[in-house]
Design a protein around this motif. Structure first.
Motif, PDB file in Angstrom:
ATOM      1  N   ILE A 153     -25.461  59.860 -30.987  1.00 49.34           N
ATOM      2  CA  ILE A 153     -24.839  60.648 -29.845  1.00 49.34           C
ATOM      3  C   ILE A 153     -25.900  61.469 -29.449  1.00 49.34           C
ATOM      4  N   SER A 159     -21.221  70.665 -28.820  1.00 52.38           N
ATOM      5  CA  SER A 159     -22.279  69.727 -28.922  1.00 52.38           C
ATOM      6  C   SER A 159     -23.742  70.730 -29.206  1.00 52.38           C
ATOM      7  N   HIS A 203     -25.184  70.674 -32.560  1.00 54.82           N
ATOM      8  CA  HIS A 203     -26.159  69.511 -33.113  1.00 54.82           C
ATOM      9  C   HIS A 203     -27.292  69.450 -32.124  1.00 54.82           C
ATOM     10  N   ASP A 215     -24.817  56.138 -39.394  1.00 54.11           N
ATOM     11  CA  ASP A 215     -24.177  57.317 -39.015  1.00 54.11           C
ATOM     12  C   ASP A 215     -24.074  57.201 -37.512  1.00 54.11           C
ATOM     13  N   SER A 230     -30.560  66.949 -33.847  1.00 49.41           N
ATOM     14  CA  SER A 230     -30.736  65.930 -33.012  1.00 49.41           C
ATOM     15  C   SER A 230     -32.194  65.803 -32.716  1.00 49.41           C
ATOM     16  N   HIS A 275     -22.770  59.330 -35.555  1.00 46.37           N
ATOM     17  CA  HIS A 275     -22.585  60.390 -35.016  1.00 46.37           C
ATOM     18  C   HIS A 275     -24.070  60.958 -34.616  1.00 46.37           C
ATOM     19  N   LYS A 276     -24.969  60.245 -35.374  1.00 49.48           N
ATOM     20  CA  LYS A 276     -26.554  60.630 -34.997  1.00 49.48           C
ATOM     21  C   LYS A 276     -27.042  59.800 -33.792  1.00 49.48           C
TER      22      LYS A 276
END
Length: 390
Positions: free
Chosen positions: A26, A162, A165, A21, A169, A23-24
């Motif tokens: 970032i 952002s 997240h 993934d 994160s 996106h994880k």
């Protein structure tokens, strides 16, 4: 030329990895996302609502304080603000809005500022992550104030998106100090600015690469020489090998870690009377506090009760006074931390304004993750700073 243009439609390298993934991957970036992004936008909106001139005037009237930059000319005239300047603006922004912006706008700004501080914690638990969610929900509930005031038409900004997240994160890859790019900003000077200055400004890219290559070779050679010198100074262990391996570190190596507070060799004022100190430094209980402070320095079996201590007469009537000292925070990154100047400066012929910095002293290790429980303030002992400076 088209091949050198960024942003083309290429097949990403992670295609074919079903468990990936991207996106994880970032990670949050405190410097460029929060300070150089979110806070930068927030300052623009505040300036639109209350006016640049009004905000500058309020910032100029703030008294100087320790650890915070004093913007004597305001902030509207500044260009290309650095991360450090945005940090200092974040410390003073909220106090400049009172009485000029609607409470809904102040609540929105406070929520963002709180979120920025919470996001920088070096350790988190479920409570602190819940605090971050609450502050973000507060921001979303009150952010439409800036739309009503005409500062924004919408909030379709990637850096504000952002924020949604950050909590996930932190749970996934850890605290934000692991991914913040601020630690590497110093490399801009080493890798770009110094190389540019060393070039003749013509065909500079090749010269900068050559400059960096030579710097690395010099550094490697210096490291090799220091390693050789260190090897020659160490005796070959024999029968006393255990004593050599477990010998205590020398004071030369351990002095840097214990030297936290530095003070000038000569005092600001010599032999100032205790009554004058109490008056000029606005510390009416200074003598009594000093008695309790000196009593705590005695061995436990020699200490007096509080009542007996207060009844004693000090063997001196005046003290040398220092108006400032410098505190060096503990080193977190590789670079040496910047010294912080703490001042307790009264009115004088050379200064028309007094300055009394607030000092927080760690009293117990049971401090909460938020607020200041476990800390005592400057007012509790009536001028703790004066005790230190005197």
């Amino acid at each position: 030329m088209l091949e050198d243009v960024a942003g083309g439609d290429y097949q990403p390298f992670w295609v074919g990895f079903p468990l990936t993934d991207i996106h994880k991957c970032i990670a949050p970036d405190i410097l460029h996302q929060l300070y150089q992004g979110v806070l930068k936008h927030l300052v623009y909106w505040v300036q639109h609502v209350m006016g640049k001139k009004e905000l500058d005037e309020r910032i100029q009237k703030l008294p100087p304080t320790s650890g915070v930059r004093h913007f004597s000319k305001g902030i509207s005239g500044l260009s290309q603000l650095s991360g450090t300047e945005h940090k200092n603006i974040a410390r003073i922004l909220l106090g400049c809005l009172v009485g000029k912006i609607d409470p809904r706008g102040i609540t929105a700004c406070r929520a963002i500022l709180h979120f920025i501080q919470l996001a920088q914690y070096s350790s988190h638990d479920q409570d602190t992550l819940q605090y971050m969610k609450q502050e973000l929900d507060t921001w979303h509930s009150h952010r439409d104030y800036f739309i009503h005031e005409g500062a924004r038409e919408n909030f379709d900004l990637p850096k504000f998106h952002s924020l949604l997240h950050y909590v996930d994160s932190i749970r996934w890859i850890g605290t934000t100090d692991n991914s913040n790019t601020e630690a590497f900003e110093r490399l801009h000077i080493d890798f770009a600015k110094e190389g540019w200055r060393a070039s003749n400004k013509k065909d500079h890219f090749r010269q900068m690469i050559t400059f960096l290559s030579r710097q690395e070779k010099v550094a490697s050679y210096d490291f090799y020489q220091s390693w050789i010198q260190k090897s020659e100074d160490i005796d070959i262990p024999g029968e006393d090998e255990e004593d050599v391996l477990f010998s205590p570190p020398s004071s030369k190596n351990s002095s840097n870690s214990s030297t936290v507070i530095s003070i000038a060799k000569n005092p600001s004022v010599r032999q100032k009377k205790l009554s004058t100190i109490a008056l000029l430094h606005n510390a009416p209980g200074f003598s009594g506090t000093l008695k309790l402070f000196l009593n705590d320095l005695l061995p436990k079996d020699e200490r007096l009760s509080k009542a007996n201590t207060m009844a004693q007469i000090l063997p001196f009537s005046s003290l040398d006074v220092w108006h400032s000292f410098k505190l060096t925070p503990l080193r977190v990154l590789e670079e040496d931390p910047e010294k912080v100047s703490i001042k307790s400066q009264p009115l004088s012929s050379s200064s028309s304004t007094s300055r009394q910095d607030t000092v927080l002293v760690l009293e117990t290790d049971k401090a909460q993750s938020t607020a200041v429980r476990g800390w005592i303030t400057y007012q509790k002992y009536l001028a703790v700073a004066d005790n230190i400076l005197s």
